[in-house]
Design an enzyme around this catalytic site. Structure first.
Site, mmCIF file in Angstrom:
data_model
loop_
_atom_site.group_PDB
_atom_site.id
_atom_site.type_symbol
_atom_site.label_atom_id
_atom_site.label_comp_id
_atom_site.label_asym_id
_atom_site.label_seq_id
_atom_site.Cartn_x
_atom_site.Cartn_y
_atom_site.Cartn_z
ATOM 1 N N GLU A 7 32.460 42.017 37.367
ATOM 2 C CA GLU A 7 33.067 40.749 37.791
ATOM 3 C C GLU A 7 33.325 40.786 39.287
ATOM 4 O O GLU A 7 33.834 41.775 39.815
ATOM 5 C CB GLU A 7 34.436 40.532 37.128
ATOM 6 C CG GLU A 7 34.418 40.193 35.678
ATOM 7 C CD GLU A 7 35.843 39.937 35.160
ATOM 8 O OE1 GLU A 7 36.728 39.570 35.956
ATOM 9 O OE2 GLU A 7 36.061 40.129 33.959
ATOM 10 N N GLU A 10 39.702 44.515 31.144
ATOM 11 C CA GLU A 10 40.628 44.970 32.190
ATOM 12 C C GLU A 10 41.919 45.549 31.609
ATOM 13 O O GLU A 10 43.024 45.008 31.816
ATOM 14 C CB GLU A 10 40.941 43.826 33.157
ATOM 15 C CG GLU A 10 39.776 43.475 34.045
ATOM 16 C CD GLU A 10 40.141 42.477 35.145
ATOM 17 O OE1 GLU A 10 41.191 41.825 35.041
ATOM 18 O OE2 GLU A 10 39.363 42.358 36.107
HETATM 19 C C1 GAL Z 1 39.743 39.119 35.985
HETATM 20 C C2 GAL Z 1 39.580 38.823 34.503
HETATM 21 C C3 GAL Z 1 38.807 37.551 34.263
HETATM 22 C C4 GAL Z 1 39.260 36.459 35.174
HETATM 23 C C5 GAL Z 1 39.144 36.929 36.599
HETATM 24 C C6 GAL Z 1 39.543 35.890 37.614
HETATM 25 O O1 GAL Z 1 40.897 39.864 36.199
HETATM 26 O O2 GAL Z 1 38.943 39.878 33.851
HETATM 27 O O3 GAL Z 1 38.965 37.171 32.919
HETATM 28 O O4 GAL Z 1 40.580 36.129 34.871
HETATM 29 O O5 GAL Z 1 39.976 38.039 36.777
HETATM 30 O O6 GAL Z 1 39.494 36.412 38.926
#
Ligand code: GAL
Length: 677
Positions: free
Chosen positions: A310, A154
Site C-alpha cells: 500500500e 496492518e
Molecule cells: C492503511 C490501511 C488501509 C487504508 C490506508 C489509508 O493504514 O491498511 O486500509 O486505511 O491506510 O491510508
C-alpha cells in the site's frame, strides 16, 4: 511453495491496489476491470474489509457476490492478493461478545464503529476469525486468480496493546511460560524495589494506569507480550491457510519500522514481506524515512524481493493537513521501492470511495475519473513497470549492516531514564542516512545475525544488549570487522536490568573504554566537538554534538574527537579502538549529519566499503539489483536541482528505449533512470 522469481510471462513487477467492489453497485465492476487493464494493473488486493458482507449473520455465508468479483478478475487475467477478511469484525460479533472489545490502559473500552476493534488476546475473536478463514480458503484455494494470501491488515495499527481482563489472563499465561515460577519473575522484574513482590502469577496485571512509573520490566514484557498476542492472531490464520493451501504464498502488510510489531519476528512466519508506506509530501526528508523502511523490508527475509502493498497515489486523509504528491513524486517514490528490492507496487486504493472515512484519500481512479493527473500518472507508471519485467527477482548485495532490535527500542523509550528524548527511529535514521547519501547499500538486521559477511557494522543505539550478542560483536571485530557503536548501548540485559561492571559492561573491552556518567544535554544545548587524532576523520570547524554526552574514560581506545567546552571539556566524544584485527569506533554524543557523514565515510573507507557509484551528486540515490543475466543500476534524483551522473561504462536507460548506450545520465528533479549494462 511457489518460487519468488517466476519465469516467463509471470516474471513481472506486479502493479495494482486495494479493490473494494462492495462499496459499488455491480454495474461498476465491469468498468473497474476494463480501467484496471488500461492502467496496467496486474494484481489487486481484495476482501480486506469484507467480513460483514460475506458473513452478514453468524455462520450465514454470502460469498456469491465475491465469487463474481474473483471470476471477473480472473477472466481479465488479473491476479488477486486475497485477504482473509478478518481485519474488522462485523457489528454482530461485538454485540454478541462485548468481551472482544479492547480496553485502554485506563480502562476505557474501544467501541465498534471504526475498525480493528478487537482484543488481540480474545479467544472469541480468534475462533470467529479462523472459522471465516476456513471458509475463504476452502472456497478460493483453487481459484485461478489467487496469487498470494493477505492475512488480517496492518496488525498493531490501531490496537497496539489491550489492557482488558482477557489480556491480563493471557499475559499471566505468557509470563508463566516465560519464567516458569513467580520467583524467577520477581527476580527478572526487580520487584524487591517499591514493595512490588508477587506471591503468585494471579497477582500480576498488565501495566495499567498507575500513580507513577510502572515497573519498567513489566512494561517491557507487556510490549513483548502485545506483539506476540497480535502475532498469535496471525499464526492462527496462517495455520488454516497452510493446511488448506500449502502451495500459496502468505504475507501480511506490515508497517515496517513500526514500534508495536517486531518485523524480524514476523518475517520468520511469512513467505514474502510486504509493506504499507505513506510518505508525507510536506516533509522533504521522506525519501530517507522510506529508504530505511525499504532496506528493512528487503533485509528481513534475507534479501528476497518484497511487496509495497500500500501507498497513496497522491494525498492521504489522516494527517491533520494532507498535501497531494506533486507531479512525479509518486513515480519517483515507487521506483525507489523497486530500486530497494520491491517486486510489487500497489496502492490504497483502486477507486476513490464516495462515502466513509476515506472518501478524501486519493485513489488510482479518483472521484474525477480517468481525466485526472492521478489516473494518468498511475497508468504511465503501470506501462513503465511492464516494460522492464526482468527486474523482478533480481537482488542487491550489501557489505554494510545496521543493527537494530525491537526489544531494545521498547526498553530505550520507557520512562524514568537519563533522558526521555532518545527516539530510536530518529537515531536509526541518523546512522542510515550517511550511508544512503554516500550510495552505500545497507542491510538492516537484528543483533543476533551472522555478521561475518559484512565489512562494516553500524550499531546506532542498542540500549538493551544480550551478553551473547555482545560477544558476537566482539568476535566480529576480532576477526577484522569495522564496527561503529553509538552512545547508550549495552546498558541493560533482556530483563532491563543494568549489566553490572561499569557502563557499557558487555562492550567495555571491545570499545576499550568506560562510561562513568551519562550527561544528557538539555533541549537546544549544543557542545563543540573537536578532532584530535591525525588519523581520524576530519571534523569541520564548528562541529557540535547535542542530545547526549557522557563522561568517557579511555581503557585502551584513543580519542578521535573531544568535547570543546562545557562540563566534559577535553573528554572523549568519539573514540577508536584496535581490537583483534578489526576496529571498534564509539560515538558518545549525537553529531549533526555532516559530521556523521564525515565519520562514516572515514570508517567505511577503512573497511573497504565502496559506494555503488563514486561521487554521487547530492540528492541522487543509486542502487544495483542483479542476477546471473541482468544488472540494473537505478538512479533517482530526490534533490531540488538537476544532476548529472557519470557512469563507469556505457549503459542504456531501460525507461528511454532507443536512447542508446551513454556514459552519463542527466536527471531532472524527481527524475528516474534504470540503466542496464
Ligand atoms: C492503511 C490501511 C488501509 C487504508 C490506508 C489509508 O493504514 O491498511 O486500509 O486505511 O491506510 O491510508
Amino acid at each position: 511453495m511457489r518460487a519468488d522469481r517466476p519465469e516467463g510471462p509471470d516474471r513481472r513487477i506486479h502493479f495494482g491496489g486495494d479493490y473494494y467492489p462492495e462499496q459499488w453497485p455491480e454495474e461498476v465492476w465491469a468498468e473497474d476491470v476494463q480501467l484496471m487493464k488500461e492502467a496496467g494493473v496486474t494484481l489487486v488486493t481484495a476482501g480486506v474489509f469484507a467480513w460483514a458482507r460475506v458473513e452478514p449473520r453468524p455462520g450465514e455465508w454470502d460469498f456469491g457476490w465475491f465469487d463474481r468479483v474473483m471470476d471477473n478478475l480472473a477472466q481479465a487475467g488479473l491476479r488477486v492478493c486475497l485477504a482473509t477478511m478478518t481485519a474488522s469484525p462485523p457489528p454482530w460479533l461485538s454485540r454478541m461478545h462485548p468481551e472482544i472489545l479492547p480496553e485502554t490502559e485506563d480502562g476505557r473500552r474501544k467501541w465498534p464503529g471504526g475498525r480493528q476493534h478487537y482484543c488481540p488476546s480474545s479467544p472469541v475473536y480468534r475462533q470467529y476469525a479462523t472459522r471465516l478463514v476456513e471458509q475463504v480458503a476452502t472456497r478460493y484455494a483453487q481459484h485461478p486468480a489467487l496469487e498470494v494470501w493477505h492475512v488480517g491488515n496492518e496488525y498493531g495499527c490501531h490496537i497496539r496493546q489491550c489492557f482488558c481482563d482477557v489480556s491480563a489472563a493471557d499475559f499471566r499465561r505468557w509470563l508463566a511460560e516465560r519464567y516458569g515460577t513467580v520467583d524467577v519473575l520477581n527476580e527478572a522484574w526487580s520487584t524487591a524495589f517499591w514493595s512490588q513482590r508477587y506471591d503468585s502469577f494471579e497477582e500480576v496485571l498488565p501495566p495499567r494506569l498507575a500513580p507513577t512509573f510502572a515497573n519498567p520490566s513489566q512494561q517491557l514484557d507487556y510490549l513483548r507480550f502485545s506483539d506476540d498476542a497480535l502475532r498469535q492472531c496471525y499464526l492462527a490464520e496462517l495455520a488454516v491457510l497452510r493446511r488448506l493451501t500449502p502451495d500459496t504464498r502468505v504475507t501480511t502488510n506490515l508497517m515496517a519500522h513500526h514500534k508495536p510489531v517486531d518485523a524480524f519476528e514476523w518475517a520468520r512466519h511469512q513467505d514474502v514481506m510486504s509493506l504499507d508506506f505513506y510518505q508525507d509530501p510536506y516533509d522533504p526528508d521522506e525519501h530517507l524515512r522510506a529508504a530505511f523502511n525499504f532496506d528493512l523490508m528487503r533485509s528481513a527475509l534475507g534479501g528476497q524481493p518484497w511487496m509495497l502493498l500500500e501507498q497513496a497515489p497522491s494525498a492521504v486523509n489522516w494527517r491533520p493537513r494532507n498535501s497531494p504528491k506533486p507531479p512525479g513524486a509518486m513515480r519517483l517514490w515507487s521506483w525507489q521501492a523497486v530500486a530497494q528490492g520491491a517486486d510489487a507496487i500497489m496502492y490504497f486504493q483502486w477507486r476513490q470511495s464516495l462515502g466513509g472515512a476515506e472518501k478524501f484519500h486519493s485513489a488510482m481512479l479518483p472521484h474525477g475519473g480517468t481525466d485526472t493527473r492521478a489516473f494518468r500518472e498511475v497508468s504511465e507508471l503501470g506501462r513503465e513497470f511492464a516494460s522492464v519485467p526482468e527486474i523482478a527477482g533480481t537482488r542487491s548485495r550489501a557489505e554494510t549492516a545496521l543493527l537494530t532490535d525491537w526489544n531494545s527500542w521498547w526498553a530505550l523509550e520507557l520512562d524514568s531514564h537519563p533522558s526521555t528524548a532518545l527516539d530510536q527511529a530518529l537515531i536509526n535514521r541518523a546512522h542510515h542516512r550517511p550511508l544512503f547519501d554516500a550510495g552505500v547499500a545497507c542491510d538492516i538486521l537484528p543483533p543476533s545475525s551472522e555478521l561475518a559477511g559484512y565489512k562494516l557494522v553500524v550499531v546506532p543505539n542498542l540500549y538493551l544488549l544480550r551478553a551473547d550478542d555482545a560477544r558476537r560483536l566482539a568476535r566480529y571485530v576480532e576477526d577484522g570487522g569495522q564496527l561503529l557503536v553509538s552512545f547508550f548501548s549495552g546498558i541493560v540485559d533482556e530483563r532491563d536490568r543494568v549489566h553490572p561492571g561499569g557502563y557499557p559492561a558487555p562492550l567495555r573491552q571491545l570499545l576499550g573504554l568506560r562510561v562513568e556518567e551519562f550527561w544528557p544535554l538539555d533541549e537546544g544545548v549544543r557542545v563543540p566537538v573537536e578532532g584530535v587524532a591525525s588519523a581520524g576523520p576530519e571534523l569541520e570547524p564548528g562541529t557540535e554534538g547535542d542530545l547526549w554526552s557522557e563522561a568517557v574514560e579511555l581503557e585502551g581506545a584513543e580519542a578521535v574527537a573531544v568535547f570543546g567546552s562545557g562540563e566534559l571539556v577535553g573528554r572523549p566524544a568519539v573514540t577508536r579502538h584496535q581490537y583483534g584485527s578489526g576496529t571498534a569506533w564509539y560515538v558518545g554524543t549525537r553529531l549533526g549529519h555532516t559530521a556523521m557523514r564525515g565519520l562514516l565515510d572515514h570508517v567505511r573507507q577503512a573497511a573497504g566499503v565502496d559506494p555503488v557509484l563514486p561521487g554521487l551528486p547530492s540528492g541522487v540515490q543509486a542502487t544495483v539489483r542483479e542476477d546471473d543475466e541482468h544488472s540494473f543500476l537505478f538512479l533517482l534524483n530526490h534533490g531540488d536541482d538537476s544532476a548529472v551522473v557519470a557512469l563507469p561504462e556505457p549503459m542504456s536507460d531501460r525507461l528511454s528505449p532507443g536512447s542508446g548506450a551513454v556514459t552519463s545520465v542527466s536527471l531532472p528533479p524527481r527524475g528516474v533512470a534504470v540503466m542496464e549494462r
